[in-house]
Design an enzyme around this catalytic site. Structure first.
Site, PDB file in Angstrom:
ATOM      1  N   GLY A   1      29.001  57.908   7.694  1.00 16.89           N
ATOM      2  CA  GLY A   1      28.718  59.244   7.841  1.00 16.89           C
ATOM      3  C   GLY A   1      27.035  59.526   7.667  1.00 16.89           C
TER       4      GLY A   1
ATOM      5  N   ASP B   1      32.607  62.682  10.407  1.00 12.61           N
ATOM      6  CA  ASP B   1      33.674  62.554  11.389  1.00 12.61           C
ATOM      7  C   ASP B   1      35.038  63.448  10.967  1.00 12.61           C
ATOM      8  OD1 ASP B   1      34.459  60.790   9.230  1.00 12.61           O
ATOM      9  OD2 ASP B   1      35.805  59.997  10.695  1.00 12.61           O
TER      10      ASP B   1
ATOM     11  N   LYS C   1      30.237  70.321  -1.552  1.00 12.35           N
ATOM     12  CA  LYS C   1      31.212  71.263  -1.637  1.00 12.35           C
ATOM     13  C   LYS C   1      31.346  71.328  -3.089  1.00 12.35           C
ATOM     14  CE  LYS C   1      33.948  69.769   2.267  1.00 12.35           C
ATOM     15  NZ  LYS C   1      35.350  69.024   2.685  1.00 12.35           N
TER      16      LYS C   1
ATOM     17  N   ASP D   1      32.099  65.376  -1.863  1.00 15.89           N
ATOM     18  CA  ASP D   1      33.198  66.371  -1.870  1.00 15.89           C
ATOM     19  C   ASP D   1      33.615  66.091  -3.378  1.00 15.89           C
ATOM     20  OD1 ASP D   1      35.446  67.712  -0.943  1.00 15.89           O
ATOM     21  OD2 ASP D   1      36.524  65.861  -0.761  1.00 15.89           O
TER      22      ASP D   1
ATOM     23  N   VAL E   1      34.411  69.866   7.577  1.00 15.25           N
ATOM     24  CA  VAL E   1      33.207  69.973   8.501  1.00 15.25           C
ATOM     25  C   VAL E   1      33.115  68.503   9.157  1.00 15.25           C
ATOM     26  CG1 VAL E   1      32.323  71.760   7.229  1.00 15.25           C
ATOM     27  CG2 VAL E   1      31.470  69.560   6.763  1.00 15.25           C
TER      28      VAL E   1
ATOM     29  N   GLU F   1      23.455  60.147   1.387  1.00 14.55           N
ATOM     30  CA  GLU F   1      25.042  60.448   1.632  1.00 14.55           C
ATOM     31  C   GLU F   1      25.195  61.651   2.381  1.00 14.55           C
ATOM     32  OE1 GLU F   1      27.732  59.521   2.220  1.00 14.55           O
ATOM     33  OE2 GLU F   1      29.008  59.366   0.732  1.00 14.55           O
ATOM     34  N   ASP F   2      26.149  61.536   3.254  1.00 14.03           N
ATOM     35  CA  ASP F   2      26.202  62.721   4.319  1.00 14.03           C
ATOM     36  C   ASP F   2      26.879  64.018   3.343  1.00 14.03           C
ATOM     37  OD1 ASP F   2      28.605  61.473   3.867  1.00 14.03           O
ATOM     38  OD2 ASP F   2      29.550  61.574   5.837  1.00 14.03           O
TER      39      ASP F   2
ATOM     40  N   ARG G   1      31.216  62.463  15.323  1.00 10.17           N
ATOM     41  CA  ARG G   1      29.916  62.501  14.416  1.00 10.17           C
ATOM     42  C   ARG G   1      28.868  62.860  15.260  1.00 10.17           C
ATOM     43  NH1 ARG G   1      31.438  59.145  10.206  1.00 10.17           N
ATOM     44  NH2 ARG G   1      33.030  57.721  10.527  1.00 10.17           N
TER      45      ARG G   1
HETATM   46  P1  IMP Z   1      34.090  62.310  -2.327  1.00 11.41           P
HETATM   47  O1  IMP Z   1      34.216  60.941  -3.333  1.00 11.41           O
HETATM   48  O2  IMP Z   1      35.504  63.081  -2.587  1.00 11.41           O
HETATM   49  O3  IMP Z   1      32.807  63.054  -2.854  1.00 11.41           O
HETATM   50  O4  IMP Z   1      34.064  61.995  -0.744  1.00 11.41           O
HETATM   51  C1  IMP Z   1      32.939  61.792  -0.068  1.00 11.41           C
HETATM   52  C2  IMP Z   1      33.169  61.288   1.402  1.00 11.41           C
HETATM   53  O5  IMP Z   1      34.235  61.978   1.899  1.00 11.41           O
HETATM   54  C3  IMP Z   1      32.014  61.633   2.161  1.00 11.41           C
HETATM   55  O6  IMP Z   1      31.275  60.453   2.329  1.00 11.41           O
HETATM   56  C4  IMP Z   1      32.661  61.728   3.750  1.00 11.41           C
HETATM   57  O7  IMP Z   1      32.880  60.453   4.222  1.00 11.41           O
HETATM   58  C5  IMP Z   1      34.135  62.203   3.224  1.00 11.41           C
HETATM   59  N1  IMP Z   1      34.202  63.674   3.641  1.00 11.41           N
HETATM   60  C6  IMP Z   1      34.381  64.759   2.507  1.00 11.41           C
HETATM   61  N2  IMP Z   1      34.472  65.784   2.817  1.00 11.41           N
HETATM   62  C7  IMP Z   1      34.406  65.504   4.238  1.00 11.41           C
HETATM   63  C8  IMP Z   1      34.180  66.660   5.308  1.00 11.41           C
HETATM   64  O8  IMP Z   1      34.329  67.822   5.444  1.00 11.41           O
HETATM   65  N3  IMP Z   1      34.000  66.254   6.587  1.00 11.41           N
HETATM   66  C9  IMP Z   1      33.929  64.767   6.715  1.00 11.41           C
HETATM   67  N4  IMP Z   1      34.023  64.000   5.981  1.00 11.41           N
HETATM   68  C10 IMP Z   1      33.926  64.286   4.617  1.00 11.41           C
HETATM   69 MG    MG Z   2      30.920  59.154   3.560  1.00 11.92          MG
END
Ligand code: IMP
Ligand code: MG
Length: 187
Positions: free
Chosen positions: A48, A163, A135, A107, A157, A103-104, A169
């Site tokens: 991402g 993606d 988020k 979450d 998103v 990082e993109d 993407r």
């Molecule tokens: P986390 O470990 O829950 O913070 O997840 C982070 C990863 O989940 C990001 O690097 C994304 O690859 C994916 N991700 C989380 N939310 C989204 C979203 O809304 N769209 C796309 N990918 C997401």
């Molecule tokens: Mg990611």
């Protein structure tokens, strides 16, 4: 897939490519000031972060290297499993280097929290996080993010590197998809 059909799956544009460009430029300027006189290693999280990495690195006026890691906490769905795996490790030794993780989106924060702990054991000179999106309402662990682009609501998103099931993407804006896309029924 035609561009028109991809945009046809979009319910709403949350952040335009122009807004992203402006924000990435601001982040690059801050990074340039903060790391003045240093060499920087940007570590992108595949896949991402590839798009923001490409734009951000050109807004940083410092000697800098890039490297990538592939780490996964998700399958092809939209909710966190909490399971984090290193799929591809860094090529570079980060010991004694100033490392900035790119990082993109953050979450739950589980992925970056794990990655940060894992990279800290390699004794970098410094280790900070730069994320285009966050988020905040979804956060499950505390995470210090030094450079953040935008906060977004708790919606899935896509675009600008992000993606859904491998697709979207290459959309230039950050978008929310129509509900039908997730149901698998045609829009
Ligand atoms: P986390 O470990 O829950 O913070 O997840 C982070 C990863 O989940 C990001 O690097 C994304 O690859 C994916 N991700 C989380 N939310 C989204 C979203 O809304 N769209 C796309 N990918 C997401
Ligand atoms: Mg990611």
């Amino acid at each position: 897939m035609k561009m028109s059909s991809m945009m046809g799956d979009v319910a709403e544009v949350l952040i335009t490519s122009e807004q992203i460009t402006e924000k990435v430029r601001e982040m690059g300027e801050r990074i340039t000031r903060d790391y003045a006189g240093e060499r920087l290693l940007l570590v992108g999280v595949l896949r991402g972060a590839v798009v923001v990495m490409g734009d951000l690195m050109r807004c940083i006026d410092l000697p800098c290297e890039i490297d990538f890691m592939d780490i996964s906490s998700y399958g092809s769905g939209t909710s966190s499993s909490g399971v984090v795996r290193i799929l591809k490790d860094l090529e570079e030794d980060i010991t004694g280097k100033h490392v900035l993780i790119v990082e993109d989106i953050i979450d739950t924060g589980l992925t970056l929290s794990y990655l940060r702990r894992s990279l800290m054991t390699r004794k970098p000179a410094s280790l900070e996080i730069c994320a285009l999106l966050s988020k905040p309402t979804r956060r499950r662990v505390e995470l210090d993010v030094k450079y953040l682009g935008f906060e977004v609501p708790d919606e899935f998103v896509v675009g600008y590197g992000l993606d859904y099931a491998g697709a979207y993407r290459n959309l230039p804006d950050i978008c929310v998809l129509k509900k039908e896309v997730f149901d698998g029924t045609p829009a």
